[in-house]
Design an enzyme around this catalytic site. Structure first.
Site, mmCIF file in Angstrom:
data_model
loop_
_atom_site.group_PDB
_atom_site.id
_atom_site.type_symbol
_atom_site.label_atom_id
_atom_site.label_comp_id
_atom_site.label_asym_id
_atom_site.label_seq_id
_atom_site.Cartn_x
_atom_site.Cartn_y
_atom_site.Cartn_z
ATOM 1 N N GLN A 106 39.800 39.589 29.251
ATOM 2 C CA GLN A 106 38.520 40.278 29.477
ATOM 3 C C GLN A 106 38.723 41.772 29.322
ATOM 4 O O GLN A 106 37.771 42.539 29.391
ATOM 5 C CB GLN A 106 38.019 40.018 30.896
ATOM 6 C CG GLN A 106 37.705 38.582 31.174
ATOM 7 C CD GLN A 106 37.441 38.369 32.660
ATOM 8 O OE1 GLN A 106 36.322 38.509 33.130
ATOM 9 N NE2 GLN A 106 38.466 38.033 33.398
ATOM 10 N N HIS A 124 35.690 40.622 25.795
ATOM 11 C CA HIS A 124 34.717 41.686 26.092
ATOM 12 C C HIS A 124 34.837 42.858 25.130
ATOM 13 O O HIS A 124 34.408 43.967 25.434
ATOM 14 C CB HIS A 124 34.870 42.146 27.549
ATOM 15 C CG HIS A 124 34.395 41.115 28.529
ATOM 16 N ND1 HIS A 124 34.732 41.121 29.860
ATOM 17 C CD2 HIS A 124 33.604 40.025 28.356
ATOM 18 C CE1 HIS A 124 34.165 40.080 30.471
ATOM 19 N NE2 HIS A 124 33.488 39.397 29.576
HETATM 20 P P1 NAD Z 1 37.591 42.756 38.456
HETATM 21 O O1 NAD Z 1 37.742 44.190 38.780
HETATM 22 O O2 NAD Z 1 36.331 42.083 38.802
HETATM 23 O O3 NAD Z 1 38.754 41.942 39.190
HETATM 24 C C1 NAD Z 1 40.080 42.340 39.111
HETATM 25 C C2 NAD Z 1 40.880 41.483 40.058
HETATM 26 O O4 NAD Z 1 42.241 41.799 39.877
HETATM 27 C C3 NAD Z 1 40.548 41.714 41.535
HETATM 28 O O5 NAD Z 1 40.238 40.467 42.135
HETATM 29 C C4 NAD Z 1 41.824 42.326 42.109
HETATM 30 O O6 NAD Z 1 42.139 41.812 43.393
HETATM 31 C C5 NAD Z 1 42.859 41.880 41.124
HETATM 32 N N1 NAD Z 1 43.968 42.815 40.977
HETATM 33 C C6 NAD Z 1 43.941 44.176 41.012
HETATM 34 N N2 NAD Z 1 45.164 44.683 40.780
HETATM 35 C C7 NAD Z 1 45.987 43.617 40.618
HETATM 36 C C8 NAD Z 1 47.375 43.483 40.350
HETATM 37 N N3 NAD Z 1 48.159 44.551 40.231
HETATM 38 N N4 NAD Z 1 47.883 42.239 40.218
HETATM 39 C C9 NAD Z 1 47.099 41.140 40.368
HETATM 40 N N5 NAD Z 1 45.786 41.210 40.616
HETATM 41 C C10 NAD Z 1 45.229 42.429 40.736
HETATM 42 O O7 NAD Z 1 37.966 42.594 36.912
HETATM 43 P P2 NAD Z 1 37.689 41.368 35.951
HETATM 44 O O8 NAD Z 1 37.696 40.063 36.670
HETATM 45 O O9 NAD Z 1 38.531 41.572 34.757
HETATM 46 O O10 NAD Z 1 36.172 41.686 35.620
HETATM 47 C C11 NAD Z 1 35.745 41.577 34.432
HETATM 48 C C12 NAD Z 1 35.187 42.900 33.874
HETATM 49 O O11 NAD Z 1 35.982 44.033 34.071
HETATM 50 C C13 NAD Z 1 35.148 42.747 32.434
HETATM 51 O O12 NAD Z 1 33.888 43.105 31.954
HETATM 52 C C14 NAD Z 1 36.203 43.666 31.865
HETATM 53 O O13 NAD Z 1 35.915 43.952 30.548
HETATM 54 C C15 NAD Z 1 36.106 44.761 32.813
HETATM 55 N N6 NAD Z 1 37.181 45.732 32.979
HETATM 56 C C16 NAD Z 1 38.203 45.891 32.087
HETATM 57 C C17 NAD Z 1 39.200 46.851 32.310
HETATM 58 C C18 NAD Z 1 40.317 47.012 31.320
HETATM 59 O O14 NAD Z 1 40.149 46.740 30.120
HETATM 60 N N7 NAD Z 1 41.496 47.418 31.785
HETATM 61 C C19 NAD Z 1 39.139 47.658 33.458
HETATM 62 C C20 NAD Z 1 38.073 47.476 34.353
HETATM 63 C C21 NAD Z 1 37.128 46.496 34.096
#
Ligand code: NAD
Ligand code: ZN
Length: 243
Positions: A106, A124
């Protein structure tokens, strides 16, 4: 620091990977937090101060472009100082060794590909590619960051990420579905599984399912194995066992 219970779950994960002939890894923003990129829904995530429905939407792009542009500029700038962590490289190695077959993500940050994982299905889209919202004409990062309009139609420029209210890229979705259906094992890493339709993917496999996440939530009860912990550390520990 690992506790004895965690050691057991790492060994369980190791065994499931060894037994599986077809493993798909599905990652979310939690895969990238250890590179210094905030996720969305954690206490320190992007959504802490901003309501996603006011910025990452088609409506914001069309009617509140200043805010939309500011939010994505901040995310693009944050990414400039980030590199894949050890966990990304371990997944690449596992793909090369045949321990896993596919990575579906994602994330829009391109970090799996930067770590040389191949055939990543980016559900995404990508924050590294830019185009005109109106005519689809390609644009450069520089043009987007400097808030230029489309050189062809004067439309608004945007990163090629999937906004709330938009469909997922059909090719990436079909690809992900195909591999999830072939999978004997699906490992979800760092996703709150709140965003539809990706949240449905773990239910679409006949294989075993594993959930590796920092914070647990109501989704965990669905999975065959749950590991509460860091993406990077878990991958390092399991890689140690696989060696
Ligand atoms: P989310 O923020 O909803 O969930 C992230 C999850 O990861 C949380 O439940 C958290 O507890 C967990 N987490 C955080 N740090 C962690 C770690 N070090 N190890 C293990 N788990 C950890 O994100 P999602 O579920 O990917 O939500 C989807 C949306 O977020 C999408 O639309 C995506 O495109 C977008 N998104 C992408 C990025 C990116 O590309 N890096 C960043 C932020 C959001
Ligand atoms: Zn245009």
């Amino acid at each position: 620091m690992t506790n004895p219970h965690q050691e057991e779950t790492f060994t369980e994960l190791y065994k499931l990977i060894k037994q599986s002939n077809y493993t798909v890894v599905l990652t979310g923003a939690g895969m990238s937090t250890e590179c210094g990129l905030p996720d969305f829904r954690s206490p320190s995530g992007w959504w802490k101060n901003i309501d996603p429905l006011t910025v990452a939407t088609v409506e914001a792009l069309e009617t509140n472009y200043d805010l939309f542009h500011e939010f994505y500029c901040a995310r693009i700038k944050a990414l400039e100082n980030c590199h894949p962590h050890e966990g990304h490289y371990i997944l690449t190695k596992w793909q090369q060794n045949g321990h896993i077959q596919r990575v579906v993500t994602q994330n829009v940050d391109g970090l799996h590909t930067q770590a040389q994982t191949t055939h990543v299905a980016e559900l995404h889209g990508s924050i590294l590619i830019y185009s005109c919202h109106d005519c689809g004409n390609e644009a450069s990062k520089h043009q987007f960051l400097s808030k230029e309009n489309c050189s062809l139609c004067n439309g608004k420029l945007r990163p090629n990420v999937v906004l709330f209210g938009e469909n997922l890229p059909q090719l990436a979705w079909n690809n992900a579905l195909h591999h999830i259906q072939l999978a004997e094992l699906v490992i979800v890493i760092g996703s709150s599984l709140q965003v539809y339709p990706v949240s449905q993917l773990p239910k679409m496999t006949n294989g075993k399912t594993i959930y590796i996440n920092m914070e647990m939530n109501e989704k965990q009860s669905f999975f065959d194995l749950v590991i509460e912990g860091s993406a990077r550390d878990t991958l390092i520990e399991v890689d140690r066992l696989l060696k």
